[in-house]
Design a protein around this motif. Structure first.
Motif, PDB file in Angstrom:
ATOM      1  N   ASP A  13       0.940  -1.038   0.064  1.00  0.00           N
ATOM      2  CA  ASP A  13      -0.139   0.136  -0.052  1.00  0.00           C
ATOM      3  C   ASP A  13       0.808   1.381  -0.170  1.00  0.00           C
ATOM      4  O   ASP A  13       1.509   1.636   1.030  1.00  0.00           O
ATOM      5  CB  ASP A  13      -0.872  -0.143   1.341  1.00  0.00           C
ATOM      6  CG  ASP A  13      -1.883   1.088   1.538  1.00  0.00           C
ATOM      7  OD1 ASP A  13      -1.651   2.053   0.622  1.00  0.00           O
ATOM      8  OD2 ASP A  13      -2.709   1.240   2.152  1.00  0.00           O
ATOM      9  N   GLU A  15       0.501   4.452  -0.378  1.00  0.00           N
ATOM     10  CA  GLU A  15      -0.126   5.617   0.268  1.00  0.00           C
ATOM     11  C   GLU A  15       0.334   5.345   1.837  1.00  0.00           C
ATOM     12  O   GLU A  15       0.581   6.431   2.516  1.00  0.00           O
ATOM     13  CB  GLU A  15      -1.669   5.552   0.056  1.00  0.00           C
ATOM     14  CG  GLU A  15      -2.049   5.936  -1.242  1.00  0.00           C
ATOM     15  CD  GLU A  15      -1.472   7.391  -1.969  1.00  0.00           C
ATOM     16  OE1 GLU A  15      -1.309   8.297  -1.141  1.00  0.00           O
ATOM     17  OE2 GLU A  15      -0.941   7.359  -3.008  1.00  0.00           O
ATOM     18  N   THR A  16       0.290   4.160   2.184  1.00  0.00           N
ATOM     19  CA  THR A  16       0.493   4.025   3.715  1.00  0.00           C
ATOM     20  C   THR A  16       1.876   4.012   3.904  1.00  0.00           C
ATOM     21  O   THR A  16       2.583   4.286   5.166  1.00  0.00           O
ATOM     22  CB  THR A  16      -0.004   2.611   4.368  1.00  0.00           C
ATOM     23  OG1 THR A  16      -1.408   2.538   4.028  1.00  0.00           O
ATOM     24  CG2 THR A  16       0.227   2.353   5.733  1.00  0.00           C
ATOM     25  N   CYS A  17       2.761   3.645   3.005  1.00  0.00           N
ATOM     26  CA  CYS A  17       4.233   3.735   3.289  1.00  0.00           C
ATOM     27  C   CYS A  17       4.784   5.038   3.716  1.00  0.00           C
ATOM     28  O   CYS A  17       4.534   5.991   3.109  1.00  0.00           O
ATOM     29  CB  CYS A  17       4.822   3.071   1.824  1.00  0.00           C
ATOM     30  SG  CYS A  17       6.664   3.163   1.666  1.00  0.00           S
ATOM     31  N   LYS A  38       9.095   6.365  -1.139  1.00  0.00           N
ATOM     32  CA  LYS A  38       8.307   5.475  -0.906  1.00  0.00           C
ATOM     33  C   LYS A  38       8.872   4.296  -1.516  1.00  0.00           C
ATOM     34  O   LYS A  38       9.812   4.115  -2.085  1.00  0.00           O
ATOM     35  CB  LYS A  38       7.039   5.664  -1.673  1.00  0.00           C
ATOM     36  CG  LYS A  38       6.262   7.179  -1.343  1.00  0.00           C
ATOM     37  CD  LYS A  38       5.337   6.816  -0.112  1.00  0.00           C
ATOM     38  CE  LYS A  38       4.324   7.965   0.068  1.00  0.00           C
ATOM     39  NZ  LYS A  38       3.728   7.623   1.392  1.00  0.00           N
ATOM     40  N   VAL A  59       4.117   0.464   9.738  1.00  0.00           N
ATOM     41  CA  VAL A  59       2.995   1.040   9.412  1.00  0.00           C
ATOM     42  C   VAL A  59       1.897   0.097   8.689  1.00  0.00           C
ATOM     43  O   VAL A  59       0.911   0.410   8.401  1.00  0.00           O
ATOM     44  CB  VAL A  59       2.979   2.402   8.511  1.00  0.00           C
ATOM     45  CG1 VAL A  59       3.749   3.618   9.502  1.00  0.00           C
ATOM     46  CG2 VAL A  59       3.673   2.295   7.495  1.00  0.00           C
ATOM     47  N   ASN A  60       2.301  -1.007   8.520  1.00  0.00           N
ATOM     48  CA  ASN A  60       1.600  -2.182   8.057  1.00  0.00           C
ATOM     49  C   ASN A  60       1.309  -1.877   6.635  1.00  0.00           C
ATOM     50  O   ASN A  60       0.101  -2.119   6.053  1.00  0.00           O
ATOM     51  CB  ASN A  60       0.394  -2.591   8.784  1.00  0.00           C
ATOM     52  CG  ASN A  60       0.628  -2.890  10.347  1.00  0.00           C
ATOM     53  OD1 ASN A  60       1.612  -3.687  10.335  1.00  0.00           O
ATOM     54  ND2 ASN A  60       0.125  -2.432  11.170  1.00  0.00           N
ATOM     55  N   ALA A  61       2.153  -1.388   5.858  1.00  0.00           N
ATOM     56  CA  ALA A  61       2.034  -0.839   4.379  1.00  0.00           C
ATOM     57  C   ALA A  61       2.043  -2.098   3.617  1.00  0.00           C
ATOM     58  O   ALA A  61       1.893  -2.316   2.340  1.00  0.00           O
ATOM     59  CB  ALA A  61       2.878  -0.044   4.089  1.00  0.00           C
TER      60      ALA A  61
END
Length: 97
Positions: A13, A15-17, A38, A59-61
């Motif tokens: 993901d 965006e989460t990274c 990223k 962050v669980n990306a």
């Protein structure tokens, strides 16, 4: 090294990274690179689904189903000499690897 084409369960993901680079540091096969702050997946087919990237992402990306799927089935067959069975095949014997 490539394991199998287009079967890795790896998901990023973007965006989460946060671009910390831990995934690139812990990946034993160089699947990731940090580009423009990223993580990017350079070569998905190098992924052996060990799960180190997902376990270390703060962050669980990243997500990967470690120890399942075709890559695991092929590796298991190399070790045991048995036919691979990953349940992604044609629905008959489950061997689609």
């Amino acid at each position: 090294m490539h394991y199998l084409e287009n079967v890795a369960t790896l998901h990023l993901d973007v965006e989460t990274c946060i671009g910390c680079g831990l995934c690139a540091s812990v990946c034993p096969h160089g699947v990731f690179e940090i580009i423009a702050q990223k993580a990017q997946i350079l070569e998905r087919n190098r992924c052996m689904e060990c799960g180190a990237c997902a376990r270390n992402c703060p962050v669980n990306a990243l997500a990967v189903k470690a120890g399942v799927g075709c890559a695991s089935a092929i590796i298991h067959s190399w070790i045991t000499g048995e036919e691979p069975s990953c349940d992604c095949g044609t629905g008959q014997s489950g061997s689609g690897c």
